[in-house]
Scaffold this active site. Structure first.
Site, PDB file in Angstrom:
ATOM      1  N   GLY A 183       0.771  -1.304  -0.007  1.00 35.09           N
ATOM      2  CA  GLY A 183       0.007  -0.100  -0.041  1.00 35.09           C
ATOM      3  C   GLY A 183       0.927   1.254   0.043  1.00 35.09           C
TER       4      GLY A 183
ATOM      5  N   ARG B 268       7.248   1.922   1.156  1.00 35.87           N
ATOM      6  CA  ARG B 268       7.713   0.418   1.341  1.00 35.87           C
ATOM      7  C   ARG B 268       8.216  -0.010  -0.063  1.00 35.87           C
ATOM      8  NH1 ARG B 268       3.201  -3.227   4.167  1.00 35.87           N
ATOM      9  NH2 ARG B 268       4.123  -2.018   6.033  1.00 35.87           N
TER      10      ARG B 268
ATOM     11  N   ARG C  95       2.083  11.378  -8.758  1.00 31.51           N
ATOM     12  CA  ARG C  95       1.724  11.681  -7.080  1.00 31.51           C
ATOM     13  C   ARG C  95       2.506  11.100  -6.194  1.00 31.51           C
ATOM     14  NH1 ARG C  95      -5.026  11.840  -7.885  1.00 31.51           N
ATOM     15  NH2 ARG C  95      -5.197  13.117  -9.929  1.00 31.51           N
TER      16      ARG C  95
ATOM     17  N   GLU D 296      -7.929  -3.940   0.995  1.00 32.00           N
ATOM     18  CA  GLU D 296      -7.584  -4.112  -0.414  1.00 32.00           C
ATOM     19  C   GLU D 296      -7.757  -5.601  -1.199  1.00 32.00           C
ATOM     20  OE1 GLU D 296      -5.806  -0.579   1.139  1.00 32.00           O
ATOM     21  OE2 GLU D 296      -5.272  -2.684   1.553  1.00 32.00           O
TER      22      GLU D 296
ATOM     23  N   ARG E 247       5.691  -0.577  10.263  1.00 33.88           N
ATOM     24  CA  ARG E 247       4.956  -1.113   9.200  1.00 33.88           C
ATOM     25  C   ARG E 247       5.784  -0.755   7.820  1.00 33.88           C
ATOM     26  NH1 ARG E 247       0.337   0.501  12.502  1.00 33.88           N
ATOM     27  NH2 ARG E 247       0.224   2.607  11.169  1.00 33.88           N
TER      28      ARG E 247
END
Length: 235
Positions: free
Chosen positions: A20, A24, A43, A181, A217
């Site tokens: 996501g 990452r 973006r 998702e 995360r």
């Protein structure tokens, strides 16, 4: 090149690992790829292509929620010829026997989102992983001594869901956890006939209140990432 991905037609490998968080994606490219290059940055949704164990693999962020996930996945499949997507991300546990940082292989995913209904003429179709890909990830985990759990997950539209009945219902039905998702990815994969799998790490617990930090995360969960990459190059 599309409105959301400023890459050339052949910039993506046939397999894309999709977290996501675009940071990452950058972490994965910098720490696991050889000879990688940034191929898209519209973006700040970063994407990279490089080599892992000598095989071409791409990684790109997908944002939060089914609409964002499926927007990027649609363009990767429809415009760039991607054949396999493996989502790596976080999961909120909804079973007492699921522990923090457990790795979950999402066999199938339910959802409260109406987006999948638009793909199936209003019918509620099952959304599931590509079984050979799931089987390969399971086998690799067993051979590497990585403990994984396989089961159903639930993809919710709302991160802060006001429905107090949701988590008890998921617990009752044996759903391992909730993300935002997987159901969207699996439905898109069924629609376009590609391979899809979600490999998730428990980042917080909906029953105990435990949680990891945003930095954890973003920069950890390495076992999940390595399992996804090894699955990608051996499937």
């Amino acid at each position: 090149m599309t409105a959301h991905i400023n890459a050339n037609a052949d910039d993506f490998a046939s397999t894309v690992i999709m977290p996501g968080d675009p940071l990452r994606a950058k972490f994965i490219a910098e720490n696991y790829f050889m000879d990688y290059q940034e191929v898209t940055n519209v973006r700040n949704m970063l994407g990279y292509t490089g080599f892992y164990l000598g095989q071409p693999v791409s990684v790109m962020g997908h944002g939060m929620g089914i609409p964002s996930m499926t927007l990027y996945a649609h363009e990767l499949v429809h415009d760039f010829g991607v054949k396999r997507i493996i989502r790596v991300g976080s999961l909120g546990a909804t079973q007492q026997n699921i522990k923090m940082r457990d790795i979950i292989l999402a066999v199938a995913a339910g959802t409260d989102s109406v987006t999948n209904l638009k793909r199936s003429s209003g019918y509620s179709m099952a959304t599931s992983a590509h079984f050979p890909l799931l089987q390969k990830a399971w086998s690799l985990a067993q051979n590497a001594g990585i403990e994984v759990k396989a089961g159903n997950v639930f993809s919710g539209d709302l991160y802060y869901d006001p429905d107090d009945n949701l988590i008890p219902a998921l617990e009752k039905f044996g759903v391992l956890g909730v993300d935002m998702e997987v159901a969207g990815l699996y439905a898109l994969a069924h629609q376009f006939g590609i391979e899809a799998l979600a490999i998730l790490t428990v980042s917080d617990h909906c029953l105990t209140g435990e949680e990891t930090t945003a930095e954890e995360r973003q920069l950890t969960f390495n076992s999940m990432i390595e399992l996804a990459l090894n699955t990608a190059v051996t499937a």
